[in-house]
Design an enzyme around this catalytic site. Structure first.
Site, PDB file in Angstrom:
ATOM      1  CG  HIS A 372     -70.225  57.406 -76.922  1.00  0.00           C
ATOM      2  ND1 HIS A 372     -69.075  58.107 -76.636  1.00  0.00           N
ATOM      3  CD2 HIS A 372     -69.952  56.678 -78.018  1.00  0.00           C
ATOM      4  CE1 HIS A 372     -68.152  57.809 -77.532  1.00  0.00           C
ATOM      5  NE2 HIS A 372     -68.660  56.945 -78.388  1.00  0.00           N
ATOM      6  CE  LYS A 563     -69.637  70.187 -68.130  1.00  0.00           C
ATOM      7  NZ  LYS A 563     -68.962  68.915 -68.357  1.00  0.00           N
ATOM      8  NE  ARG A 564     -75.624  70.638 -77.155  1.00  0.00           N
ATOM      9  CZ  ARG A 564     -76.136  70.178 -78.285  1.00  0.00           C
ATOM     10  NH1 ARG A 564     -75.344  69.748 -79.257  1.00  0.00           N
ATOM     11  NH2 ARG A 564     -77.436  70.173 -78.484  1.00  0.00           N
ATOM     12  CE  LYS A 569     -73.265  67.317 -71.129  1.00  0.00           C
ATOM     13  NZ  LYS A 569     -71.886  66.783 -71.023  1.00  0.00           N
ATOM     14  CB  THR A 671     -63.592  64.733 -73.493  1.00  0.00           C
ATOM     15  OG1 THR A 671     -64.664  65.410 -74.187  1.00  0.00           O
ATOM     16  CG2 THR A 671     -63.671  63.244 -73.744  1.00  0.00           C
ATOM     17  CE  LYS A 675     -62.138  68.920 -75.133  1.00  0.00           C
ATOM     18  NZ  LYS A 675     -63.465  69.371 -75.596  1.00  0.00           N
TER      19      LYS A 675
END
Ligand code: PLP
Length: 830
Positions: A372, A563-564, A569, A671, A675
């Site tokens: 992952h 998101k986290r 990110k 992901t 969405k």
């Protein structure tokens, strides 16, 4: 009068549960009265929720039992999804949808004068995961049930799930998530299938009755694993699969006998230790912390699950394992459950007397590993001394696996000792380490990444040596999300419009959404589409108002990053853009302005300092921006607290712009991006993870691309000079000036120094400054596009229309075709 004696399990005489709204009304009343003993009408929403949940659960039970029986009778191949995380969210709405009871339920609640929203909101999220990896597991089990694949999810029933995030003075404060406090209607304890898991002790050799030299693990400390089953209903197909979560408990004979009367409290305390194993989820996303309790959790899951599978095998096949590998496959969700490789070997050899080669043939044909992440800090390693103390017999087996593996390497590349030490499962150094990813690579017949770019980078980089040895093991399985939860359930207005327009097949065949393509050019359809989006934005705005006290205008662009919180990110890049917009407003550079509401949300790992600083920065910037009358409706910013599955169900349908701005080559798939796309948001994003495939599907003209490619990111390292980039860019210089002069930390000078030093560091691994200009330019294009609502709504429709690839139904079909090779098992239930 003589009465025939009946068997209790002969349920043919139990009247079937009906599915009309009146049947549901009766069920709700009966449970309210008889299950929960509530006689008078009262204000407790909890009992109303529970009465409804029990009523829905009643409608799952028979199909659940039938599904289990069908799987046993058919004795076909089964798959087990082993995951330390299942981020399930709420169960009620999903069960209602998948049973096809949505209209009847709404009618029943109406007849009883109950408020649907209020009851739905009463359920706690099952937050047994950190983020994408755990949510993926939840989407997978939903799709497997819908495809009628015989797949069982195995995980841990944490007493405390992902912490609840509160924001106090702009800072994250963690609160324990005691999600089971009010009970859990959706689980059934199955004490009869309790397993015993060993720790500690030592390994010893002995001669068995036939005189063969064998090994056994003795003097162990034992912990019980008690299974709790949750039903996983397929979509309107009568299948109900199982998610089995293990709770740890002290063994019955927990030493009370051994202790003398004086040590009674100590012996009871040891019970506590056993129960600690399933107490709490580790809240680290994409990084490991090397704590002993975490290794205990991993082995606890692996051992209990494998024993459970072998128990069922032996019940049917006795000690004949010749067909075991043909009929069983374990999918390892990241390296977390990888000790399973050694555990299956141990049980086959020590408990069932198989020879090494026979046990290895079985193990290496039944294990499959999903990677992952490419982040080195996430690659799990365990100190050999810790491993040996906790799991001595397992370490012995891992050494033997490694020795045999390295001799294979030596045969293939004679004399290449450098390669042998690179590939060794045991890393040498001051502290020897077990490399869990390598154990997974050696022990599995399939290794996959979760988006094409990620799978390519794995075989080119991290796993290149292993790819050279076994190219046939490696494959890609691009992630997805379930459209049942992430569209049909959470976005009712759009779902109804879509179904009215192209029919309802998209709920189980997301490729059907392509039929929407021509409607992107239909002005009347676009108007209805925009109205749905507007309604969803109003729903989110009401929650933002209640949670954050900030007014979002539903006509503004909703620009969302949830998101986290992690440096890779790049929430920081988003904040820099927000500061840039603020700066433009203050300078009066506001011609053709697009009003924006920026929402950022996500949890930071409690020990991750910079991530927590980023949260504080977002809040401080929001404070300044939202209270400046000159800014007004042009720009609003909020940090949305306690981001979780049930929050995303409101957020995704309301998004106009989806922020997917990770440093290229760092986000394995993502992901959240899927969405948002499915719900008609445009993506602004880098060429990273599944963004690449999203852009391929929807077309370049419907995607706001910016930034360095993964290759360019690597090429930049070594001669990266953020100070020069900032100095050369007047907008960027002003943004940094505002940050560095303390404009957003008036009362706390120097508060954000770690942040601006990180941005200015030539060693910034995330290259925030490198992508600033490209990002701001792409944001400007997005803002201009939004002003032309005809164009924007067309792009929005096309994003949904081309999102078909990103269903986990497709992902699961890919896993099944290439890895699992299961036969779907039809249901006898209706
Ligand atoms: C989908 C989802 C994630 C994953 O989001 P990414 O943007 O892919 O990191 C994390 N948390 C929750 C609650 C989700 O629903």
């Amino acid at each position: 009068m003589t009465k025939e004696i009946k068997e209790i399990r002969d349920i043919r005489d139990v009247p079937p549960v009906g599915k009309t709204s009146d049947d549901l009304v009766n069920g709700i009343q009966r449970h309210y009265l008889r299950t929960f003993g509530q006689h008078k009408p009262n204000n407790s929403v909890d009992y109303k929720y529970k009465a409804l949940a029990c009523t829905i659960r009643d409608r799952l039970m028979e199909c659940w039992k039938n599904t289990k029986e069908a799987h046993e009778e058919q004795d076909k191949k089964r798959a087990y999804y082993l995951s330390l995380e299942f981020l399930m969210g709420r169960a009620l709405g999903n069960a209602v949808l998948n049973l096809g009871l949505d209209e009847q339920t709404e009618e029943a609640l109406h007849k009883l004068g109950l408020d649907v929203e209020e009851i739905i909101d009463q359920e706690s999220d099952a937050g047994l995961g950190n983020g994408g990896l755990g949510r993926l597991a939840a989407c997978f089990v939903d799709s497997c049930a819908t495809l009628q694949l015989p797949v069982v999810g195995y995980g841990i029933r944490y007493e405390y799930g992902m912490f609840r995030q509160q924001i106090v003075d702009g800072n994250q404060v963690e609160e324990p998530d005691h999600w089971l406090r009010n009970g859990n209607i959706w689980e059934l304890e199955r004490p009869e299938h309790t397993q015993c898991v060993h720790f500690g002790g030592r390994s010893e050799s002995y001669h068995d009755a036939k005189g063969t030299l064998r090994t056994r693990w003795v003097d162990t400390e034992d912990v019980l694993a008690v299974p709790y089953d949750t039903p996983i209903p397929g979509y309107k197909n009568g299948t109900v699969n199982t998610l089995r979560l293990w709770k740890s408990a002290a063994t019955d004979e927990f030493n009370l006998g051994e202790f003398n009367a004086g040590s009674y409290p100590e012996s009871v305390a040891s019970k506590n230790e056993a129960e600690h194993i399933s107490m709490v989820l580790y809240p680290n996303d994409a990084s490991e912390n090397g704590k002993e309790l975490r290794l205990r959790q991993q082995y606890f899951l692996a051992s209990a699950s494998i024993k459970d599978v072998l128990r069922q095998w032996v019940e049917v096949h006795g000690n004949d394992f010749s067909e075991f590998a043909e009929k069983n496959v374990f999918q390892l969700n990241d390296t977390h459950p990888t000790v399973s490789v050694a555990e299956l070997m141990r049980i086959l050899m020590d408990d069932y007397a198989l020879e090494w080669d026979a046990a290895w043939a079985i193990t290496s044909q039944t294990m499959a590993y999903t990677n992952h992440t490419l982040l080195p800090e996430a690659l799990e390693r365990w100190p050999v001394y810790l491993f040996g103390r906790l799991l001595p017999r397992l370490l012995e087996i891992i050494y033997e696996i490694n020795a045999r593996f390295l001799s294979e390497v030596a045969n293939r590349w004679p004399g290449d000792v450098e390669r042998q030490s690179r590939m060794s499962i045991i890393e040498e150094g001051p502290v020897q380490q077990v490399r869990m990813a390598y154990l997974a690579l050696v022990g599995s017949f399939s290794v996959n990444g979760v988006a094409q770019l990620h799978s390519d980078l794995l075989v080119e980089g991290l796993f290149a040596d292993f790819y050279a040895m076994w190219p046939e093991k490696f494959n890609n399985k691009t992630n997805g999300v379930t459209q049942r939860r992430w569209m049909a359930w959470c976005n009712k207005p759009m779902s109804e419009l879509i179904t009215d327009t192209i029919g309802g097949d998209w709920v189980t065949d997301l490729g059907e959404l392509r039929k929407l393509v021509p409607y992107a050019d239909d002005a009347e359809f676009r108007k209805q589409w925009a109205a749905c989006k507007h309604q969803n934005k109003e729903r989110l705005a009401a929650i933002v108002e209640a949670e954050c006290g900030v007014t979002f205008n539903p006509d503004a662009m909703f620009d969302i990053q949830v998101k986290r919180i992690h440096e890779y990110k790049r929430q920081l890049l988003n904040v820099l853009h927000v500061i840039h917009l603020y700066d433009r407003i203050k300078r009066g550079d506001t011609d053709n302005w697009t009003p924006r509401c920026v929402l950022i949300g996500g949890k930071a790992a409690p020990g991750y300092y910079i991530a927590k600083q980023i949260i504080k920065l977002v809040n401080n910037v929001a404070e300044v921006v939202n209270n400046d009358p000159e800014v007004g409706d042009k720009l609003k910013v909020v940090f949305f607290p306690n981001y979780r599955v049930s929050a995303m169900e409101v957020i995704a349908p309301a998004a106009d712009l989806s922020e997917q701005i990770s440093t290229a080559g760092k986000e394995a798939s993502g992901t959240g991006n899927m969405k948002f796309m499915m719900n008609g948001a445009m993506t602004i994003g880098t060429l990273d993870g599944a963004n690449i495939e999203i852009r391929e599907e929807v077309g370049d003209e419907n995607f706001f691309l910016f930034g360095l490619t993964a290759e360019e990111v690597e090429a930049t390292r070594g001669h990266y000079n953020p100070d020069a980039i900032i100095a050369d860019d007047a907008d960027f210089s002003r943004v940094m000036e505002l940050l560095e002069c303390g404009h957003f930390s008036q009362f706390e000078p120097g508060l954000f120094s770690a942040i601006f030093h990180a941005i200015r560091s030539p060693h910034d691994p995330w290259l925030v400054a490198a992508d600033f200009r490209a990002y701001v330019d792409a944001q400007q294009l997005a803002a201009e596009a939004f002003l032309d609502q005809n164009r924007w709504q067309k792009m929005s429709v096309l994003n949904t229309a081309y999102s078909g690839k990103f269903s986990t139904d497709r992902t699961m079909q890919d896993y099944n075709r290439d890895i699992w090779k299961l036969t779907p098992i039809p249901s006898k239930c209706s």
